[in-house]
Design a protein around this motif. Structure first.
Motif, PDB file in Angstrom:
ATOM      1  N   GLN A  43      51.307  60.696  35.375  1.00  0.00           N
ATOM      2  CA  GLN A  43      50.152  60.058  36.254  1.00  0.00           C
ATOM      3  C   GLN A  43      48.875  59.738  35.193  1.00  0.00           C
ATOM      4  N   VAL A  44      48.633  58.725  35.158  1.00  0.00           N
ATOM      5  CA  VAL A  44      47.564  58.304  34.146  1.00  0.00           C
ATOM      6  C   VAL A  44      46.244  58.940  34.559  1.00  0.00           C
ATOM      7  N   LEU A  49      45.847  53.567  31.046  1.00  0.00           N
ATOM      8  CA  LEU A  49      46.919  53.088  31.082  1.00  0.00           C
ATOM      9  C   LEU A  49      47.412  52.421  29.947  1.00  0.00           C
ATOM     10  N   ASP A  50      46.263  51.795  29.178  1.00  0.00           N
ATOM     11  CA  ASP A  50      46.848  51.289  27.782  1.00  0.00           C
ATOM     12  C   ASP A  50      47.017  52.148  26.632  1.00  0.00           C
ATOM     13  N   GLN A  51      46.319  53.527  26.968  1.00  0.00           N
ATOM     14  CA  GLN A  51      46.616  54.490  25.849  1.00  0.00           C
ATOM     15  C   GLN A  51      47.891  55.279  26.197  1.00  0.00           C
ATOM     16  N   VAL A  52      48.277  55.395  27.529  1.00  0.00           N
ATOM     17  CA  VAL A  52      49.454  55.956  28.000  1.00  0.00           C
ATOM     18  C   VAL A  52      50.652  55.234  27.388  1.00  0.00           C
ATOM     19  N   VAL A  53      50.510  53.704  27.502  1.00  0.00           N
ATOM     20  CA  VAL A  53      51.809  52.841  27.193  1.00  0.00           C
ATOM     21  C   VAL A  53      51.744  52.794  25.478  1.00  0.00           C
ATOM     22  N   SER A  54      50.591  52.932  24.849  1.00  0.00           N
ATOM     23  CA  SER A  54      50.562  53.138  23.582  1.00  0.00           C
ATOM     24  C   SER A  54      51.378  54.318  22.935  1.00  0.00           C
ATOM     25  N   GLY A  55      51.175  55.623  23.568  1.00  0.00           N
ATOM     26  CA  GLY A  55      51.773  56.930  23.346  1.00  0.00           C
ATOM     27  C   GLY A  55      53.306  56.561  23.497  1.00  0.00           C
ATOM     28  N   ILE A  56      53.873  55.910  24.857  1.00  0.00           N
ATOM     29  CA  ILE A  56      55.069  55.542  24.708  1.00  0.00           C
ATOM     30  C   ILE A  56      55.601  54.929  23.540  1.00  0.00           C
ATOM     31  N   SER A  57      54.908  53.920  23.116  1.00  0.00           N
ATOM     32  CA  SER A  57      55.414  53.283  22.130  1.00  0.00           C
ATOM     33  C   SER A  57      55.530  53.969  20.852  1.00  0.00           C
ATOM     34  N   VAL A  80      47.184  60.079  20.477  1.00  0.00           N
ATOM     35  CA  VAL A  80      47.359  59.466  21.677  1.00  0.00           C
ATOM     36  C   VAL A  80      47.349  60.781  22.855  1.00  0.00           C
ATOM     37  N   ALA A  81      48.431  61.560  22.458  1.00  0.00           N
ATOM     38  CA  ALA A  81      48.699  62.753  23.300  1.00  0.00           C
ATOM     39  C   ALA A  81      47.473  63.451  23.553  1.00  0.00           C
ATOM     40  N   LYS A  82      46.633  63.895  22.267  1.00  0.00           N
ATOM     41  CA  LYS A  82      45.251  64.470  22.316  1.00  0.00           C
ATOM     42  C   LYS A  82      44.166  63.785  23.331  1.00  0.00           C
ATOM     43  N   THR A  83      44.073  62.645  23.311  1.00  0.00           N
ATOM     44  CA  THR A  83      43.172  61.682  24.216  1.00  0.00           C
ATOM     45  C   THR A  83      43.364  61.769  25.362  1.00  0.00           C
ATOM     46  N   THR A  84      44.721  61.705  25.940  1.00  0.00           N
ATOM     47  CA  THR A  84      45.181  61.484  27.206  1.00  0.00           C
ATOM     48  C   THR A  84      45.562  62.839  28.028  1.00  0.00           C
ATOM     49  N   GLY A  85      45.622  63.818  27.231  1.00  0.00           N
ATOM     50  CA  GLY A  85      45.936  65.181  27.800  1.00  0.00           C
ATOM     51  C   GLY A  85      47.318  65.465  27.873  1.00  0.00           C
ATOM     52  N   TYR A  86      48.405  64.480  27.582  1.00  0.00           N
ATOM     53  CA  TYR A  86      49.743  64.716  27.740  1.00  0.00           C
ATOM     54  C   TYR A  86      50.298  65.444  26.312  1.00  0.00           C
ATOM     55  N   LYS A  87      51.144  66.234  26.404  1.00  0.00           N
ATOM     56  CA  LYS A  87      51.815  66.780  25.141  1.00  0.00           C
ATOM     57  C   LYS A  87      52.556  65.584  24.680  1.00  0.00           C
ATOM     58  N   SER A  88      52.739  65.855  23.275  1.00  0.00           N
ATOM     59  CA  SER A  88      53.661  64.901  22.427  1.00  0.00           C
ATOM     60  C   SER A  88      54.995  64.716  23.086  1.00  0.00           C
ATOM     61  N   ASP A  89      55.596  65.941  23.786  1.00  0.00           N
ATOM     62  CA  ASP A  89      56.795  65.994  24.512  1.00  0.00           C
ATOM     63  C   ASP A  89      57.148  65.215  25.577  1.00  0.00           C
TER      64      ASP A  89
END
Length: 188
Positions: A43-44, A49-57, A80-89
Motif C-alpha cells: 500500500q503506497v 506510486l512512482d517511487q514504489v514502482v522504481s523500488g520494484i524495478s 527507495v526503501a528508506k524513502t517509502t518506508g518499506y524494507k528492501s525485502d
C-alpha cells in the motif's frame, strides 16, 4: 485500482487464475479487495506510486530477473526503501513475484504514471492493461479475449453484458439468432 470493487469482471479473471498458480502482486494507494488474495501487497504510503514502482524495478535488477531495458539500478533499492518506508525485502518479494512470472500483466487505471509503468513492463516483459472508460471491453480487447462468436447455428443466446451495452460487431452477428436474452448489471 480495486478490481473487486470497481472492475469486477477484470477482477474475476484474475481471481480465477489464482487457483492455477498465478502470482498476484497488489500495489495501490488504498486498501484493495484483491490484497487478501495477493502473494504480496504494497500500500503506497510515505512515498508515491512512482517511487514504489522504481523500488520494484531496482529489486528486479538486483535479483537478476530483468528481461528488458530499464534505467533502474540495483543500488537504488536501499534509497527507495528508506524513502517509502518499506524494507528492501518487501521490494525483493514483490520483484520476485513480477519478475519470475511467465506471462506478467500489469493492470492499472488512469492515476498511474504510464511512463513508469511502461519502463517496468519493458523490464519484466509484461503486458499493460488499462482500466478506464468501458473497462471490461477495453481489458478484454487488450488481452485478446474480445471476439465475435459465429452465431449461424445458434438457436438461443443469453448475453451477460458487463459494460451495460453490446458492441456493434457482436450486435450484428447476434441479429441472426432467433431468441436473444440480455442480462444487464442493473437487472441483477
Amino acid at each position: 485500482v480495486d478490481l473487486v470493487k470497481d472492475y469486477q469482471v477484470a477482477g474475476f479473471f484474475i481471481k480465477r487464475n489464482l487457483a492455477k498458480g498465478t502470482g498476484l502482486l497488489v500495489v495501490d494507494d488504498e486498501l484493495n479487495g484483491l490484497g487478501q488474495f495477493a502473494n504480496k501487497s504494497l500500500q503506497v504510503g510515505k512515498g508515491n506510486l512512482d517511487q514504489v514502482v522504481s523500488g520494484i524495478s531496482a529489486a528486479i535488477k538486483k535479483l537478476g530477473l530483468s528481461k528488458g531495458k530499464s534505467s533502474a539500478k540495483a543500488i537504488d533499492l536501499d534509497v527507495v526503501a528508506k524513502t517509502t518506508g518499506y524494507k528492501s525485502d518487501d521490494y525483493l518479494d514483490a520483484a520476485y513475484i513480477l519478475g519470475s512470472a511467465e506471462n506478467p500483466v500489469i493492470v492499472y487505471d488512469g492515476t498511474a504514471n504510464i511512463n513508469t509503468l511502461q519502463e517496468l513492463a519493458e523490464l519484466t516483459g509484461a503486458k499493460l492493461v488499462s482500466l478506464k472508460g468501458k473497462a471490461n471491453s477495453l481489458a478484454a480487447a487488450q488481452l485478446s479475449l474480445e471476439g465475435t462468436g459465429k452465431s449461424a447455428n445458434f438457436k438461443v443466446a443469453v448475453l451477460a453484458i458487463g459494460d451495460g451495452e453490446i458492441n456493434q460487431k457482436n450486435s450484428k452477428e447476434l441479429e441472426k439468432v432467433p431468441d436473444r436474452f440480455e442480462i444487464k448489471p442493473e437487472e441483477l
